[in-house]
Design a protein around this motif. Structure first.
Motif, PDB file in Angstrom:
ATOM      1  N   ALA A 180      11.114 161.888  53.735  1.00 56.56           N
ATOM      2  CA  ALA A 180      10.831 162.732  54.656  1.00 56.56           C
ATOM      3  C   ALA A 180       8.402 163.681  53.911  1.00 56.56           C
ATOM      4  O   ALA A 180       8.314 163.950  53.975  1.00 56.56           O
ATOM      5  N   LEU A 181       8.286 163.570  52.176  1.00 58.05           N
ATOM      6  CA  LEU A 181       7.006 163.791  52.141  1.00 58.05           C
ATOM      7  C   LEU A 181       5.767 163.074  52.918  1.00 58.05           C
ATOM      8  O   LEU A 181       5.172 163.986  52.920  1.00 58.05           O
ATOM      9  N   ALA A 188       4.034 166.122  54.283  1.00 59.52           N
ATOM     10  CA  ALA A 188       3.227 166.033  53.877  1.00 59.52           C
ATOM     11  C   ALA A 188       1.822 165.679  54.423  1.00 59.52           C
ATOM     12  O   ALA A 188       0.923 166.820  54.305  1.00 59.52           O
ATOM     13  N   ILE A 189       1.371 165.200  54.587  1.00 61.20           N
ATOM     14  CA  ILE A 189       0.193 164.354  55.436  1.00 61.20           C
ATOM     15  C   ILE A 189      -0.169 165.225  57.316  1.00 61.20           C
ATOM     16  O   ILE A 189      -1.861 166.306  56.546  1.00 61.20           O
ATOM     17  N   PRO A 190       0.368 165.379  57.554  1.00 68.94           N
ATOM     18  CA  PRO A 190       1.081 166.912  58.592  1.00 68.94           C
ATOM     19  C   PRO A 190      -0.225 168.422  58.131  1.00 68.94           C
ATOM     20  O   PRO A 190      -0.592 169.181  58.205  1.00 68.94           O
ATOM     21  N   LEU A 201       0.974 168.528  46.928  1.00 73.48           N
ATOM     22  CA  LEU A 201       0.435 167.655  45.831  1.00 73.48           C
ATOM     23  C   LEU A 201       2.560 168.149  44.431  1.00 73.48           C
ATOM     24  O   LEU A 201       3.096 167.142  44.593  1.00 73.48           O
ATOM     25  N   ALA A 202       1.304 169.303  44.315  1.00 74.03           N
ATOM     26  CA  ALA A 202       2.540 169.720  42.868  1.00 74.03           C
ATOM     27  C   ALA A 202       4.075 169.639  43.723  1.00 74.03           C
ATOM     28  O   ALA A 202       4.953 169.392  42.710  1.00 74.03           O
ATOM     29  N   ALA A 203       4.347 170.357  44.406  1.00 70.39           N
ATOM     30  CA  ALA A 203       5.047 170.812  44.915  1.00 70.39           C
ATOM     31  C   ALA A 203       5.947 169.689  45.737  1.00 70.39           C
ATOM     32  O   ALA A 203       7.055 169.510  46.071  1.00 70.39           O
ATOM     33  N   ALA A 204       4.864 168.452  46.155  1.00 73.75           N
ATOM     34  CA  ALA A 204       6.113 167.111  46.237  1.00 73.75           C
ATOM     35  C   ALA A 204       6.332 166.563  45.433  1.00 73.75           C
ATOM     36  O   ALA A 204       7.518 166.229  45.337  1.00 73.75           O
TER      37      ALA A 204
END
Length: 454
Positions: A16-17, A21-23, A148-151
């Motif tokens: 899911a990340l 995350a990439i888009p 990244l911190a949120a991920a």
């Protein structure tokens, strides 16, 4: 199971990340660059509004203050820097803007926006606004760091939730496993406790129902064993006492052999009943002693019992013992019953002569029962309870009982050869070592005997 649930949950979170995350990272980069270009365009438009059309005649130009990290410059149609800051000669963005359009160009490590200054439908100059790409790149990196911190936080929360869920799922199964181990150890009164998971509770209820039915079945079997023990032993004992009394009172030479044979038959029947009931009862401790008898004596009794029956059918029975130690002993009652089953099977389903041969295998003894028939049944089905083969009728219990008796004394019964039919019984032996004759203190020879050696 705990690790498997955690792995599945972590994999789902990572997928899911990855998909989100990439888009989102690309969107952050595009948005920050677009925001900076919009800011440059607003600054350039604000400066273009303040440019006096007579600036070429020497009128001063008041440029508004640029934003943080920005530069503003006014260029004349000859591409010369007239006011503000920027390169001394107009670049590609300035040249493109002289055509009356707003130009957006990335060149030389800068984001450049050029806005034309028009008067009487003519372009009299160009306002150039620029900003370093590195400043926007720093903002992008900061945005990506926040993402990244949120991920990582989302992954940590996913792992925590997965571990909690794995514990909630695995604990009832572990409790059910411990319950099954207690049942396997003999605690038939144990019951699985309910949990908070409906599917596991359904398995626990089914298991408890099965255990209840099994306990009832075992109780009925124990009751049957006890009843059979009482109802069979008492009449047999009374019959033996009656025959013994008849032998003590009757001197008829013709009737006495019949009574003796009937008494021997009841004694054999009594031993058979005892052995079957012992097998049906609870397993004995491994260290409990089992009565052993010499192999040669056991085969002599077997030959005396079955020789006449085979002779009535016109068949021959041979019991051979070659080079066996005289002190070779086997579990007497069990081996006698197994031989009885094998010989009865050979008499009913086999043909031709029957031969019983004993082989010494050091730690065990092998008893081969061979007839001249051919076994057409599958070896896997021979010892199935209730299965009977051949033309003769039967209950299909004999070979299954013989196999159980062999296992009960630590042995094994199997079909060694199908043509001719040969059953082999392997049983552990007990030998009594006898010392050579040695002189005693008076110079005479005496026999020395050691204790039994398993």
């Amino acid at each position: 199971m705990r690790q498997r649930v955690v792995r599945v949950a972590v994999t789902a979170v990572l997928v899911a990340l990855f998909l989100l995350a990439i888009p989102l990272a690309l969107a952050i980069r595009s948005s920050l660059y677009a925001d900076r270009r919009d800011s440059l365009e607003r600054s350039a438009l604000a400066a273009a509004v303040r440019v006096n059309p007579d600036y070429a005649a020497g009128d001063p130009v008041e440029m508004p203050p640029p934003g943080a990290g920005e530069r503003l410059g006014l260029y004349d149609p000859a591409l010369r820097l007239h006011a503000g800051s920027g390169p001394r000669s107009g670049d590609a963005a300035v040249r493109r803007s002289l055509d009356g359009v707003i130009a957006h160009v990335d060149s030389g490590g800068e984001l450049v926006v050029a806005v034309p200054v028009s008067h009487d439908e003519k372009v009299i100059g160009v306002v150039r606004a620029s900003s370093a790409v590195s400043a926007v790149r720093d903002d992008v990196l900061v945005g990506w760091a926040v993402l990244l911190a949120a991920a990582v936080l989302a992954l940590a929360v996913g792992v925590f939730v997965a571990r909690r869920q794995a514990h909630a799922l695995a604990q009832p199964l572990e409790e059910l496993s411990r319950h099954c181990q207690a049942v396997a150890a003999g605690d038939l009164a144990s019951r699985a406790a309910p949990s908070t998971i409906a599917e596991i509770d359904q398995v626990a209820r089914t298991h408890n129902d099965m255990l209840h039915n099994l306990s009832e079945l075992l109780r009925h079997e124990r009751n049957f064993t006890t009843n059979a023990s009482h109802q069979l032993r008492t009449p047999l004992t009374g019959l033996q006492l009656t025959l013994e009394a008849g032998l003590a009172q009757d001197d008829d030479r013709l009737l006495r052999p019949v009574l003796e044979e009937a008494l021997a038959g009841t004694r054999r029947l009594h031993r058979t009943v005892e052995e079957v009931l012992r097998l049906a009862s609870a397993p004995r401790p491994r260290n409990q002693a089992t009565p052993h008898r010499p192999v040669a004596e056991l085969l002599e009794e077997t030959d005396a019992l079955w020789h006449g029956l085979f002779a009535q059918d016109g068949r021959r029975l041979e019991c051979s013992v070659h080079d066996l130690p005289a002190d070779l002993r086997v579990p007497g009652a069990a081996v006698a019953e197994i031989l009885g089953v094998l010989l009865d099977n050979a008499r009913m389903h086999g043909r031709g002569s029957v031969r019983v041969a004993v082989r010494d295998l050091e730690e065990a003894v092998a008893v081969d029962v061979t007839d001249e028939g051919v076994m057409g049944e599958e070896p896997a089905r021979l010892f199935a309870r209730g299965h009977t083969g051949g033309a003769a009728s039967g209950t299909g219990i004999g070979l299954a009982l013989a196999r159980d008796l062999a296992i009960a004394v630590g042995g094994r019964l199997f079909l060694a050869c199908a043509d001719p039919t040969t059953f082999t019984l392997l049983v552990p032996v007990r030998k009594e070592r006898r010392d050579m004759k040695r002189p005693n203190g008076d110079g005479e020879m005496q026999d020395g005997r050691d204790g039994p050696d398993r």
